[in-house]
Scaffold this motif. Structure first.
Motif, PDB file in Angstrom:
ATOM      1  N   VAL A 105       0.852  -1.199   0.000  1.00  0.00           N
ATOM      2  CA  VAL A 105       0.000   0.000   0.000  1.00  0.00           C
ATOM      3  C   VAL A 105       0.883   1.243   0.000  1.00  0.00           C
ATOM      4  CG1 VAL A 105      -1.790   1.300   1.218  1.00  0.00           C
ATOM      5  CG2 VAL A 105      -1.808  -1.203   1.283  1.00  0.00           C
ATOM      6  N   ALA A 106       0.551   2.184  -0.888  1.00  0.00           N
ATOM      7  CA  ALA A 106       1.291   3.448  -0.955  1.00  0.00           C
ATOM      8  C   ALA A 106       0.306   4.607  -0.992  1.00  0.00           C
ATOM      9  CB  ALA A 106       2.189   3.485  -2.188  1.00  0.00           C
ATOM     10  N   GLU A 107       0.663   5.667  -0.299  1.00  0.00           N
ATOM     11  CA  GLU A 107      -0.107   6.913  -0.336  1.00  0.00           C
ATOM     12  C   GLU A 107       0.340   7.664  -1.585  1.00  0.00           C
ATOM     13  OE1 GLU A 107      -0.515   9.947   3.148  1.00  0.00           O
ATOM     14  OE2 GLU A 107       1.392  10.275   2.119  1.00  0.00           O
ATOM     15  N   VAL A 108      -0.617   8.153  -2.367  1.00  0.00           N
ATOM     16  CA  VAL A 108      -0.304   8.819  -3.628  1.00  0.00           C
ATOM     17  C   VAL A 108      -0.563  10.315  -3.487  1.00  0.00           C
ATOM     18  CG1 VAL A 108      -0.835   8.967  -6.098  1.00  0.00           C
ATOM     19  CG2 VAL A 108      -0.940   6.755  -4.926  1.00  0.00           C
ATOM     20  N   ARG A 109       0.414  11.113  -3.860  1.00  0.00           N
ATOM     21  CA  ARG A 109       0.277  12.571  -3.916  1.00  0.00           C
ATOM     22  C   ARG A 109       0.503  12.997  -5.348  1.00  0.00           C
ATOM     23  NH1 ARG A 109      -2.123  13.776   0.697  1.00  0.00           N
ATOM     24  NH2 ARG A 109      -0.922  13.201   2.509  1.00  0.00           N
ATOM     25  N   THR A 110      -0.262  13.999  -5.792  1.00  0.00           N
ATOM     26  CA  THR A 110      -0.127  14.475  -7.166  1.00  0.00           C
ATOM     27  C   THR A 110      -0.124  15.994  -7.197  1.00  0.00           C
ATOM     28  OG1 THR A 110      -1.101  14.415  -9.375  1.00  0.00           O
ATOM     29  CG2 THR A 110      -2.627  14.294  -7.520  1.00  0.00           C
ATOM     30  N   GLU A 116      -6.856  17.815  -5.231  1.00  0.00           N
ATOM     31  CA  GLU A 116      -6.471  18.354  -3.925  1.00  0.00           C
ATOM     32  C   GLU A 116      -7.359  17.878  -2.785  1.00  0.00           C
ATOM     33  OE1 GLU A 116      -6.461  22.580  -4.450  1.00  0.00           O
ATOM     34  OE2 GLU A 116      -4.365  22.620  -5.071  1.00  0.00           O
ATOM     35  N   GLU A 117      -8.630  17.681  -3.046  1.00  0.00           N
ATOM     36  CA  GLU A 117      -9.586  17.289  -2.004  1.00  0.00           C
ATOM     37  C   GLU A 117      -9.756  15.777  -1.897  1.00  0.00           C
ATOM     38  OE1 GLU A 117     -10.937  19.407   0.194  1.00  0.00           O
ATOM     39  OE2 GLU A 117      -9.658  20.907  -0.761  1.00  0.00           O
ATOM     40  N   LEU A 118      -8.815  15.025  -2.452  1.00  0.00           N
ATOM     41  CA  LEU A 118      -8.923  13.573  -2.448  1.00  0.00           C
ATOM     42  C   LEU A 118      -7.773  12.924  -1.684  1.00  0.00           C
ATOM     43  CD1 LEU A 118      -9.745  12.914  -6.216  1.00  0.00           C
ATOM     44  CD2 LEU A 118     -11.361  13.142  -4.318  1.00  0.00           C
ATOM     45  N   THR A 119      -8.057  11.791  -1.076  1.00  0.00           N
ATOM     46  CA  THR A 119      -7.030  10.917  -0.527  1.00  0.00           C
ATOM     47  C   THR A 119      -6.898   9.782  -1.521  1.00  0.00           C
ATOM     48  OG1 THR A 119      -7.578  11.453   1.757  1.00  0.00           O
ATOM     49  CG2 THR A 119      -6.417   9.388   1.375  1.00  0.00           C
ATOM     50  N   ILE A 120      -5.680   9.569  -2.027  1.00  0.00           N
ATOM     51  CA  ILE A 120      -5.454   8.565  -3.055  1.00  0.00           C
ATOM     52  C   ILE A 120      -4.487   7.510  -2.520  1.00  0.00           C
ATOM     53  CG2 ILE A 120      -4.728   8.139  -5.432  1.00  0.00           C
ATOM     54  CD1 ILE A 120      -5.269  11.126  -5.974  1.00  0.00           C
ATOM     55  N   THR A 135     -10.574   8.743  -2.656  1.00  0.00           N
ATOM     56  CA  THR A 135     -11.698   8.971  -1.758  1.00  0.00           C
ATOM     57  C   THR A 135     -11.810  10.454  -1.461  1.00  0.00           C
ATOM     58  OG1 THR A 135     -11.209   6.831  -0.757  1.00  0.00           O
ATOM     59  CG2 THR A 135     -12.692   8.278   0.461  1.00  0.00           C
ATOM     60  N   SER A 136     -13.035  10.979  -1.443  1.00  0.00           N
ATOM     61  CA  SER A 136     -13.272  12.387  -1.139  1.00  0.00           C
ATOM     62  C   SER A 136     -12.996  12.643   0.336  1.00  0.00           C
ATOM     63  CB  SER A 136     -14.720  12.765  -1.471  1.00  0.00           C
ATOM     64  OG  SER A 136     -15.022  14.035  -0.946  1.00  0.00           O
ATOM     65  N   ARG A 138     -14.054  15.226   1.881  1.00  0.00           N
ATOM     66  CA  ARG A 138     -15.262  15.872   2.396  1.00  0.00           C
ATOM     67  C   ARG A 138     -16.359  14.867   2.717  1.00  0.00           C
ATOM     68  NH1 ARG A 138     -19.494  17.752  -0.259  1.00  0.00           N
ATOM     69  NH2 ARG A 138     -18.487  17.615  -2.281  1.00  0.00           N
ATOM     70  N   THR A 139     -16.622  13.927   1.780  1.00  0.00           N
ATOM     71  CA  THR A 139     -17.747  13.008   1.953  1.00  0.00           C
ATOM     72  C   THR A 139     -17.331  11.611   2.408  1.00  0.00           C
ATOM     73  OG1 THR A 139     -17.686  12.210  -0.334  1.00  0.00           O
ATOM     74  CG2 THR A 139     -19.008  14.193   0.118  1.00  0.00           C
ATOM     75  N   GLY A 140     -16.071  11.241   2.197  1.00  0.00           N
ATOM     76  CA  GLY A 140     -15.615   9.895   2.533  1.00  0.00           C
ATOM     77  C   GLY A 140     -15.996   8.857   1.493  1.00  0.00           C
ATOM     78  N   LYS A 141     -16.629   9.286   0.405  1.00  0.00           N
ATOM     79  CA  LYS A 141     -17.047   8.354  -0.645  1.00  0.00           C
ATOM     80  C   LYS A 141     -15.934   8.171  -1.681  1.00  0.00           C
ATOM     81  CE  LYS A 141     -21.950   9.243  -0.237  1.00  0.00           C
ATOM     82  NZ  LYS A 141     -23.197   9.613  -0.924  1.00  0.00           N
ATOM     83  N   THR A 142     -15.953   7.000  -2.312  1.00  0.00           N
ATOM     84  CA  THR A 142     -14.998   6.708  -3.378  1.00  0.00           C
ATOM     85  C   THR A 142     -15.362   7.523  -4.613  1.00  0.00           C
ATOM     86  OG1 THR A 142     -14.668   4.473  -2.534  1.00  0.00           O
ATOM     87  CG2 THR A 142     -14.017   4.876  -4.814  1.00  0.00           C
ATOM     88  N   VAL A 143     -14.374   8.228  -5.159  1.00  0.00           N
ATOM     89  CA  VAL A 143     -14.575   9.073  -6.332  1.00  0.00           C
ATOM     90  C   VAL A 143     -14.197   8.318  -7.608  1.00  0.00           C
ATOM     91  CG1 VAL A 143     -13.894  11.223  -7.453  1.00  0.00           C
ATOM     92  CG2 VAL A 143     -14.197  11.148  -4.979  1.00  0.00           C
ATOM     93  N   PHE A 144     -13.084   7.586  -7.577  1.00  0.00           N
ATOM     94  CA  PHE A 144     -12.724   6.749  -8.715  1.00  0.00           C
ATOM     95  C   PHE A 144     -11.832   5.604  -8.269  1.00  0.00           C
ATOM     96  CE2 PHE A 144      -9.194   9.877  -8.958  1.00  0.00           C
ATOM     97  CZ  PHE A 144      -8.114   9.030  -9.091  1.00  0.00           C
ATOM     98  N   VAL A 145     -11.861   4.560  -9.093  1.00  0.00           N
ATOM     99  CA  VAL A 145     -10.985   3.399  -8.913  1.00  0.00           C
ATOM    100  C   VAL A 145     -10.323   3.148 -10.255  1.00  0.00           C
ATOM    101  CG1 VAL A 145     -10.864   0.945  -8.368  1.00  0.00           C
ATOM    102  CG2 VAL A 145     -12.493   2.407  -7.153  1.00  0.00           C
ATOM    103  N   GLU A 146      -9.017   2.952 -10.229  1.00  0.00           N
ATOM    104  CA  GLU A 146      -8.243   2.730 -11.455  1.00  0.00           C
ATOM    105  C   GLU A 146      -7.480   1.430 -11.307  1.00  0.00           C
ATOM    106  OE1 GLU A 146      -6.049   6.219 -13.065  1.00  0.00           O
ATOM    107  OE2 GLU A 146      -4.299   4.929 -12.783  1.00  0.00           O
ATOM    108  N   THR A 147      -7.426   0.646 -12.403  1.00  0.00           N
ATOM    109  CA  THR A 147      -6.623  -0.582 -12.361  1.00  0.00           C
ATOM    110  C   THR A 147      -5.436  -0.453 -13.270  1.00  0.00           C
ATOM    111  OG1 THR A 147      -7.912  -1.599 -14.113  1.00  0.00           O
ATOM    112  CG2 THR A 147      -8.560  -2.095 -11.850  1.00  0.00           C
TER     113      THR A 147
END
Length: 147
Positions: A105-110, A116-120, A135-136, A138-147
């Motif tokens: 597992v790695a934390e992604v910064r871009t 900016e408002e996402l945890t990746i 993940t947002s 603000r809301t804690g919901k998943t915004v996108f998933v990439e494979t």
């Protein structure tokens, strides 16, 4: 009297020829600090391919994707540069830093402002599958998933 016996190794060999129940494979892992990775380090280098958003809209049609991934030994992180070129020839380049936080597992910064408002997080799911999950904050919901 002569007694004919089969050796156990012959019997085992015949069984394994008929029904292979396991395979031995070399496992290529890397340890970064206290965390191990099975996939990410094998993706290091440069490659090109196609990227597509699902569901696809006219603006998100198949695009050419160019990726460069390298490990920074001094900081213990991976650095990725990703360029997406549209069919019109416009290129968008983003840079990412992946910092190990757990095994696989790695934390992604871009530097992309829209993220900016996402945890990746990048998560290795198996020996050949990696998911990038945003993940947002603000809301804690998943915004996108990439494979």
């Amino acid at each position: 009297p002569l007694v004919s016996m089969r050796s156990p190794s012959t019997k085992r060999r015949r069984q394994s020829e008929q029904l292979p129940t396991r395979r031995f494979r070399s496992q290529y892992v890397v340890q970064v600090g206290t965390h191990t990775f099975r996939v990410l380090h094998r993706m290091e280098g440069r490659w090109n391919g196609e990227a597509q958003t699902i569901p696809a809209s006219a603006s998100d049609a198949v695009r050419v994707c160019s990726v460069e991934l390298a490990f920074d030994d001094d900081e213990g992180i991976w650095r990725e540069r990703q360029s997406l070129t549209s069919k019109e020839g416009l290129t968008n380049t983003q840079r990412m830093v992946m910092r190990p936080v757990a095994n696989g597992v790695a934390e992604v910064r871009t530097d992309e402002r829209t993220f900016e408002e996402l945890t990746i997080r990048l998560e290795e799911q198996s020996e050949n599958v990696v998911l990038v999950i945003a993940t947002s904050n603000r809301t804690g919901k998943t915004v996108f998933v990439e494979t």
